[in-house]
Design a protein around this motif. Structure first.
Motif, short mmCIF file in Angstrom:
data_model
loop_
_atom_site.label_atom_id
_atom_site.label_comp_id
_atom_site.label_asym_id
_atom_site.label_seq_id
_atom_site.Cartn_x
_atom_site.Cartn_y
_atom_site.Cartn_z
N SER A 1 0.87 -1.17 0.00
CA SER A 1 0.00 0.00 0.00
C SER A 1 0.90 1.21 0.00
CB SER A 1 -0.88 0.02 1.25
OG SER A 1 -1.76 -1.06 1.25
N LEU A 2 0.71 2.10 -0.96
CA LEU A 2 1.50 3.32 -1.05
C LEU A 2 0.62 4.53 -0.81
CD1 LEU A 2 3.51 1.39 -2.40
CD2 LEU A 2 3.93 3.13 -4.09
N TRP A 3 1.14 5.46 -0.04
CA TRP A 3 0.47 6.72 0.20
C TRP A 3 1.46 7.80 -0.22
CZ3 TRP A 3 -1.02 8.83 5.70
CH2 TRP A 3 -1.68 10.06 5.56
N VAL A 4 1.19 8.43 -1.35
CA VAL A 4 2.03 9.51 -1.85
C VAL A 4 1.54 10.79 -1.18
CG1 VAL A 4 2.81 10.77 -3.89
CG2 VAL A 4 2.30 8.32 -4.05
N LYS A 5 2.39 11.37 -0.35
CA LYS A 5 2.01 12.51 0.48
C LYS A 5 2.35 13.83 -0.23
CE LYS A 5 2.35 10.07 4.81
NZ LYS A 5 2.78 10.17 6.19
N ALA A 6 1.70 14.06 -1.34
CA ALA A 6 1.96 15.25 -2.15
C ALA A 6 1.53 16.53 -1.44
CB ALA A 6 1.24 15.13 -3.49
N SER A 7 0.42 16.48 -0.72
CA SER A 7 -0.09 17.70 -0.08
C SER A 7 0.82 18.18 1.06
CB SER A 7 -1.50 17.47 0.45
OG SER A 7 -1.50 16.52 1.49
N GLN A 8 1.63 17.30 1.61
CA GLN A 8 2.58 17.73 2.64
C GLN A 8 3.68 18.60 2.06
OE1 GLN A 8 4.11 14.32 4.71
NE2 GLN A 8 2.42 14.29 6.16
N ALA A 9 4.10 18.29 0.83
CA ALA A 9 5.16 19.05 0.19
C ALA A 9 4.63 20.30 -0.49
CB ALA A 9 5.88 18.17 -0.83
N LEU A 10 3.44 20.20 -1.08
CA LEU A 10 2.84 21.32 -1.80
C LEU A 10 1.32 21.23 -1.59
CD1 LEU A 10 3.86 23.65 -3.59
CD2 LEU A 10 3.42 22.18 -5.55
N PRO A 11 0.75 22.09 -0.75
CA PRO A 11 -0.66 21.95 -0.35
C PRO A 11 -1.67 21.87 -1.50
CG PRO A 11 0.42 23.53 1.06
CD PRO A 11 1.41 23.18 -0.03
N LEU A 12 -1.38 22.44 -2.67
CA LEU A 12 -2.36 22.38 -3.76
C LEU A 12 -2.35 21.04 -4.50
CD1 LEU A 12 -1.05 22.94 -6.92
CD2 LEU A 12 -0.37 24.97 -5.69
N CYS A 13 -1.37 20.18 -4.23
CA CYS A 13 -1.30 18.86 -4.87
C CYS A 13 -2.08 17.85 -4.04
CB CYS A 13 0.15 18.41 -5.00
SG CYS A 13 1.14 19.52 -6.02
N LYS A 14 -2.73 16.90 -4.74
CA LYS A 14 -3.52 15.92 -4.00
C LYS A 14 -2.70 14.66 -3.71
CE LYS A 14 -5.88 13.62 -7.82
NZ LYS A 14 -7.15 13.25 -8.38
N ASP A 15 -2.96 14.08 -2.55
CA ASP A 15 -2.32 12.83 -2.16
C ASP A 15 -2.84 11.70 -3.05
OD1 ASP A 15 -1.11 14.25 -0.16
OD2 ASP A 15 -2.32 13.41 1.45
N LEU A 16 -2.03 10.68 -3.21
CA LEU A 16 -2.41 9.51 -3.99
C LEU A 16 -2.32 8.27 -3.10
CD1 LEU A 16 -0.27 10.13 -7.21
CD2 LEU A 16 -2.71 10.59 -6.92
N ARG A 17 -3.23 7.36 -3.30
CA ARG A 17 -3.17 6.07 -2.62
C ARG A 17 -3.29 4.99 -3.68
NH1 ARG A 17 -3.73 5.72 3.11
NH2 ARG A 17 -4.14 7.76 3.96
#
Length: 128
Positions: A86-102
């Protein structure tokens, strides 16, 4: 005598370089996927001893100006005993306008991962 033979066999299996490489995700993985909107994208998944990153890339000119592309985002990896990831790409932590991916991935060979995003869109990654 049987214990000694069993210990030697287990030691050989556990220390086998091929087995260690097969089980390790460490390295660079690249592949293709489609967004929820059906747009083709590329992905690079890099796993090191220090952590993992995910970089989404546009194919062609669509999305080149999007700040969420061509940026390595941190990834949380959770593994199951059956080899699923299971992968959780934490995009919003690095750049708030980007959405996280699972996404869920399964190793289908030592050099290939296949799976699906939470939305159901397919993805495949090959070791580079």
């Amino acid at each position: 005598m049987i214990r000694l033979l069993l210990a030697a066999t287990l030691g050989a299996l556990l220390c086998s370089p091929a087995r260690a490489d097969d089980a390790s995700l460490t390295g660079r993985w690249a592949g293709d996927y489609k967004t929820d909107e059906g747009i083709d994208r590329e992905a690079e998944f890099v796993v090191t001893e220090g952590g993992a990153t995910w970089t989404g890339k546009p194919k062609g000119s669509a999305g080149r100006q999007n700040p969420c592309f061509n940026r390595a985002f941190p990834v949380l990896i959770e593994g199951d005993s059956d080899g699923s990831l299971s992968l959780w790409v934490k995009a919003s932590q690095a750049l708030p306008l980007c959405k996280d991916l699972r996404l869920q991935l399964t190793r289908v060979s030592p050099t290939r991962l296949e799976g699906r995003f939470k939305s159901g869109a397919p993805i495949w990654l090959d070791r580079r």
